[in-house]
Design a protein around this motif. Structure first.
Motif, mmCIF file in Angstrom:
data_model
loop_
_atom_site.group_PDB
_atom_site.id
_atom_site.type_symbol
_atom_site.label_atom_id
_atom_site.label_comp_id
_atom_site.label_asym_id
_atom_site.label_seq_id
_atom_site.Cartn_x
_atom_site.Cartn_y
_atom_site.Cartn_z
ATOM 1 N N LEU A 54 39.114 -106.117 -34.145
ATOM 2 C CA LEU A 54 40.325 -105.289 -34.054
ATOM 3 C C LEU A 54 40.199 -104.093 -34.985
ATOM 4 O O LEU A 54 39.569 -104.188 -36.042
ATOM 5 C CB LEU A 54 41.542 -106.115 -34.470
ATOM 6 C CG LEU A 54 41.841 -107.377 -33.660
ATOM 7 C CD1 LEU A 54 43.029 -108.118 -34.264
ATOM 8 C CD2 LEU A 54 42.135 -107.021 -32.216
ATOM 9 N N THR A 55 40.831 -103.004 -34.608
ATOM 10 C CA THR A 55 40.843 -101.855 -35.519
ATOM 11 C C THR A 55 41.811 -102.183 -36.659
ATOM 12 O O THR A 55 42.662 -103.073 -36.538
ATOM 13 C CB THR A 55 41.328 -100.586 -34.816
ATOM 14 O OG1 THR A 55 42.669 -100.805 -34.365
ATOM 15 C CG2 THR A 55 40.442 -100.232 -33.631
ATOM 16 N N GLU A 56 41.678 -101.443 -37.728
ATOM 17 C CA GLU A 56 42.525 -101.713 -38.888
ATOM 18 C C GLU A 56 44.005 -101.529 -38.542
ATOM 19 O O GLU A 56 44.853 -102.331 -38.941
ATOM 20 C CB GLU A 56 42.127 -100.788 -40.041
ATOM 21 C CG GLU A 56 42.849 -101.134 -41.323
ATOM 22 C CD GLU A 56 42.427 -100.280 -42.503
ATOM 23 O OE1 GLU A 56 41.744 -99.275 -42.276
ATOM 24 O OE2 GLU A 56 42.806 -100.628 -43.632
ATOM 25 N N LEU B 238 49.641 -108.101 -38.300
ATOM 26 C CA LEU B 238 50.046 -108.748 -39.551
ATOM 27 C C LEU B 238 51.516 -108.487 -39.866
ATOM 28 O O LEU B 238 52.215 -109.354 -40.370
ATOM 29 C CB LEU B 238 49.168 -108.242 -40.707
ATOM 30 C CG LEU B 238 47.740 -108.780 -40.765
ATOM 31 C CD1 LEU B 238 46.949 -108.069 -41.856
ATOM 32 C CD2 LEU B 238 47.739 -110.287 -41.009
ATOM 33 N N SER B 239 51.933 -107.284 -39.528
ATOM 34 C CA SER B 239 53.328 -106.929 -39.763
ATOM 35 C C SER B 239 54.255 -107.811 -38.921
ATOM 36 O O SER B 239 55.297 -108.269 -39.386
ATOM 37 C CB SER B 239 53.529 -105.451 -39.416
ATOM 38 O OG SER B 239 54.869 -105.120 -39.501
ATOM 39 N N LEU B 240 53.829 -108.067 -37.701
ATOM 40 C CA LEU B 240 54.661 -108.892 -36.806
ATOM 41 C C LEU B 240 54.487 -110.386 -37.077
ATOM 42 O O LEU B 240 55.277 -111.195 -36.587
ATOM 43 C CB LEU B 240 54.306 -108.588 -35.339
ATOM 44 C CG LEU B 240 54.602 -107.165 -34.885
ATOM 45 C CD1 LEU B 240 54.134 -106.943 -33.453
ATOM 46 C CD2 LEU B 240 56.090 -106.863 -34.997
ATOM 47 N N ARG C 167 59.841 -107.265 -35.520
ATOM 48 C CA ARG C 167 60.257 -105.968 -36.072
ATOM 49 C C ARG C 167 60.436 -104.955 -34.955
ATOM 50 O O ARG C 167 59.825 -105.083 -33.895
ATOM 51 C CB ARG C 167 59.190 -105.421 -37.022
ATOM 52 C CG ARG C 167 59.020 -106.190 -38.300
ATOM 53 C CD ARG C 167 57.892 -105.577 -39.132
ATOM 54 N NE ARG C 167 57.523 -106.437 -40.230
ATOM 55 C CZ ARG C 167 58.110 -106.409 -41.425
ATOM 56 N NH1 ARG C 167 59.095 -105.561 -41.651
ATOM 57 N NH2 ARG C 167 57.712 -107.216 -42.392
ATOM 58 N N HIS C 168 61.230 -103.932 -35.234
ATOM 59 C CA HIS C 168 61.309 -102.810 -34.295
ATOM 60 C C HIS C 168 60.337 -101.723 -34.752
ATOM 61 O O HIS C 168 59.730 -101.831 -35.824
ATOM 62 C CB HIS C 168 62.738 -102.280 -34.171
ATOM 63 C CG HIS C 168 63.369 -101.916 -35.464
ATOM 64 N ND1 HIS C 168 63.162 -100.707 -36.069
ATOM 65 C CD2 HIS C 168 64.184 -102.628 -36.284
ATOM 66 C CE1 HIS C 168 63.831 -100.672 -37.198
ATOM 67 N NE2 HIS C 168 64.461 -101.825 -37.358
ATOM 68 N N GLY C 169 60.193 -100.703 -33.921
ATOM 69 C CA GLY C 169 59.140 -99.709 -34.132
ATOM 70 C C GLY C 169 59.111 -99.091 -35.521
ATOM 71 O O GLY C 169 58.061 -99.056 -36.172
ATOM 72 N N TYR C 170 60.274 -98.617 -35.976
ATOM 73 C CA TYR C 170 60.300 -97.920 -37.266
ATOM 74 C C TYR C 170 59.923 -98.870 -38.408
ATOM 75 O O TYR C 170 59.208 -98.492 -39.340
ATOM 76 C CB TYR C 170 61.698 -97.336 -37.493
ATOM 77 C CG TYR C 170 61.810 -96.586 -38.789
ATOM 78 C CD1 TYR C 170 61.140 -95.381 -38.967
ATOM 79 C CD2 TYR C 170 62.562 -97.096 -39.845
ATOM 80 C CE1 TYR C 170 61.214 -94.701 -40.161
ATOM 81 C CE2 TYR C 170 62.644 -96.411 -41.042
ATOM 82 C CZ TYR C 170 61.969 -95.215 -41.193
ATOM 83 O OH TYR C 170 62.046 -94.540 -42.376
ATOM 84 N N SER C 171 60.398 -100.116 -38.297
ATOM 85 C CA SER C 171 60.095 -101.110 -39.323
ATOM 86 C C SER C 171 58.589 -101.389 -39.382
ATOM 87 O O SER C 171 58.019 -101.563 -40.470
ATOM 88 C CB SER C 171 60.865 -102.400 -39.010
ATOM 89 O OG SER C 171 60.464 -103.422 -39.855
ATOM 90 N N ILE C 172 57.936 -101.400 -38.219
ATOM 91 C CA ILE C 172 56.473 -101.608 -38.195
ATOM 92 C C ILE C 172 55.776 -100.451 -38.907
ATOM 93 O O ILE C 172 54.866 -100.645 -39.718
ATOM 94 C CB ILE C 172 55.946 -101.736 -36.743
ATOM 95 C CG1 ILE C 172 56.581 -102.933 -36.047
ATOM 96 C CG2 ILE C 172 54.428 -101.893 -36.727
ATOM 97 C CD1 ILE C 172 56.259 -103.022 -34.552
ATOM 98 N N LEU C 173 56.214 -99.234 -38.598
ATOM 99 C CA LEU C 173 55.624 -98.039 -39.237
ATOM 100 C C LEU C 173 55.642 -98.152 -40.753
ATOM 101 O O LEU C 173 54.645 -97.947 -41.435
ATOM 102 C CB LEU C 173 56.410 -96.785 -38.847
ATOM 103 C CG LEU C 173 56.074 -96.028 -37.576
ATOM 104 C CD1 LEU C 173 56.900 -94.751 -37.495
ATOM 105 C CD2 LEU C 173 54.603 -95.682 -37.513
ATOM 106 N N SER D 103 49.259 -101.187 -46.482
ATOM 107 C CA SER D 103 47.972 -100.520 -46.757
ATOM 108 C C SER D 103 48.041 -99.647 -48.006
ATOM 109 O O SER D 103 47.098 -98.908 -48.295
ATOM 110 C CB SER D 103 47.573 -99.657 -45.550
ATOM 111 O OG SER D 103 48.490 -98.604 -45.388
ATOM 112 N N GLY D 104 49.147 -99.709 -48.699
ATOM 113 C CA GLY D 104 49.300 -98.900 -49.913
ATOM 114 C C GLY D 104 49.316 -97.408 -49.615
ATOM 115 O O GLY D 104 48.829 -96.609 -50.407
ATOM 116 N N GLY D 105 49.832 -97.039 -48.444
ATOM 117 C CA GLY D 105 49.942 -95.623 -48.069
ATOM 118 C C GLY D 105 48.677 -95.060 -47.470
ATOM 119 O O GLY D 105 48.609 -93.878 -47.128
ATOM 120 N N ARG D 106 47.666 -95.909 -47.312
ATOM 121 C CA ARG D 106 46.386 -95.420 -46.780
ATOM 122 C C ARG D 106 46.448 -95.239 -45.268
ATOM 123 O O ARG D 106 45.908 -94.285 -44.730
ATOM 124 C CB ARG D 106 45.280 -96.412 -47.153
ATOM 125 C CG ARG D 106 43.876 -95.896 -47.011
ATOM 126 C CD ARG D 106 42.888 -96.841 -47.676
ATOM 127 N NE ARG D 106 43.145 -98.241 -47.349
ATOM 128 C CZ ARG D 106 42.792 -98.820 -46.198
ATOM 129 N NH1 ARG D 106 42.165 -98.113 -45.294
ATOM 130 N NH2 ARG D 106 43.064 -100.078 -45.959
#
Lengths: 243, 125
Positions: free
Chosen positions: B24-26, B33-35, B40-46, B53-56
């Motif tokens: 899988l891509t990162e 992992l988030s789910l 979650r809804h879209g914005y929450s996943i973002l 990822s610490g903002g990466r």
């Protein structure tokens, strides 16, 4: 402003994706944009750039996915471009004017292949732009546009090569059975060989340069025969598929 | 079979379990992992992906919904309407198949990490 542009660009997606996710995507963007309020201009510009480029790239990917999931094989969608090429090749072959109008110049094939692929995509790949129209109407429209675009593209490539040759004072030539294509200023040598040419161009200092596309009476109509062969293959493919 | 051989075999087996040849891509891994924690809804996943990822890794909405579209197509996640939400919005959650895939992917990565450690220690010894 960004939201408006974003909503407009959502139309780049296939209908199915837009209907399913479009509103949600715009809503998420609005929420994300709220966070940029009060931030530095560079940050907001980066945000806008990332969002717009991300949308365009994903819309392109979605179009590709939609195209590859269509049941119609590629070759079936090539009927209009092939018909246009056959018509054009036949006209060139029968015309009094010498030459193939750029069909033997490097780069022309690439232009024709790109145009043909785009046309096939428009017809059979359910591209969002014209997918609501009936298939035969799509084919007819693409045929009309392609029949105009191919000669224009071929001549544009030809002119580009001639212009390059003139600017760089460089000639080039290549040969196929019955056909010689050349940009040269060696006029006496050509006349000696009894060759005819399609066009005389001049250098900036007035010296003549000849753009030659010579065919003789025994020239096989390469393009015409090639296109006929592809048409035959297409029909055979159809008949096999429906048998 | 050597330790290295066993590990290589395990990595191959995990790939077979996943029914795929590419990892899988990162971005996709982070979305899954988030789910994994909660729907979650879209914005929450973002936001969650950026935080994990610490903002990466900062996803654009186009990239996010492209990944969600493919994950939905592969039935690794599912979409549902949030009942308690005042706004008409959808949320996403892992399917059992998606959770299994995530476990297999994490196991594959663990296998790779162990393999890397063995190889590097062999080199250093």
């Amino acid at each position: 402003m960004l939201i408006k542009i974003y909503k407009l660009l959502l139309h780049l997606y296939p209908d199915g994706h837009r209907a399913r996710f479009g509103q949600e995507m715009a809503s998420v963007l609005e929420q994300a944009q709220e966070e940029t309020v009060g931030r530095a201009a560079v940050y907001r510009a980066t945000f806008a750039l990332r969002e717009l480029s991300g949308l365009i790239l994903d819309a392109f990917r979605a179009q590709m996915e939609s195209a590859s999931s269509t049941s119609e094989p590629w070759i079936w969608s090539l009927e209009a471009p092939i018909a246009a090429i056959v018509l054009y090749a036949f006209w060139v072959w029968r015309s009094e004017e010498m030459g193939m109008h750029g069909f033997f110049f490097p780069g022309t094939y690439l232009v024709v292949v790109v145009l043909g692929s785009l046309s096939a995509w428009l017809i059979g790949r359910e591209c969002a732009v014209i997918q609501r129209w009936h298939r035969w109407r799509r084919a007819a429209i693409v045929f009309s546009i392609f029949a105009l675009a191919v000669p224009l593209a071929a001549r544009t490539v030809e002119s580009a090569w001639a212009s390059y040759a003139l600017t760089h004072d460089a000639g080039f030539a290549f040969h196929l059975p019955g056909i010689q294509v050349a940009a040269t200023d060696d006029l006496p040598n050509l006349e000696q060989k009894g060759l005819t040419f399609s066009r005389i161009l001049t250098h900036s200092d007035g010296r003549p340069m000849i753009l030659l596309q010579h065919t003789n009476k025994n020239t096989p109509p390469y393009l015409f025969l090639g296109a006929i062969a592809v048409v035959a293959l297409t029909f055979r493919s159809r008949r096999t598929a429906f048998a | 079979m050597s330790q290295y051989g066993v590990m290589r075999h395990n990595v191959q087996r995990h790939n077979e379990m996943l029914g795929k040849t590419e990892p899988l891509t990162e971005a996709v891994l982070l979305i899954l992992l988030s789910l994994a924690e909660q729907p979650r809804h879209g914005y929450s996943i973002l936001r969650d992906v950026e935080e994990m990822s610490g903002g990466r890794v900062v996803l654009s909405t186009g990239t996010l919904y492209g990944a969600l579209r493919r994950l939905l197509g592969d039935r690794w996640i599912e979409r549902f309407e949030e009942e308690e939400s005042s706004r008409d919005r959808h949320a996403y959650r892992l399917t059992p198949g998606g959770r299994k895939l995530l476990h297999a992917e994490v196991a594959r990565m663990k296998g790779l990490t162990r393999l890397a450690a063995v190889r590097m220690s062999l080199k250093e010894a």
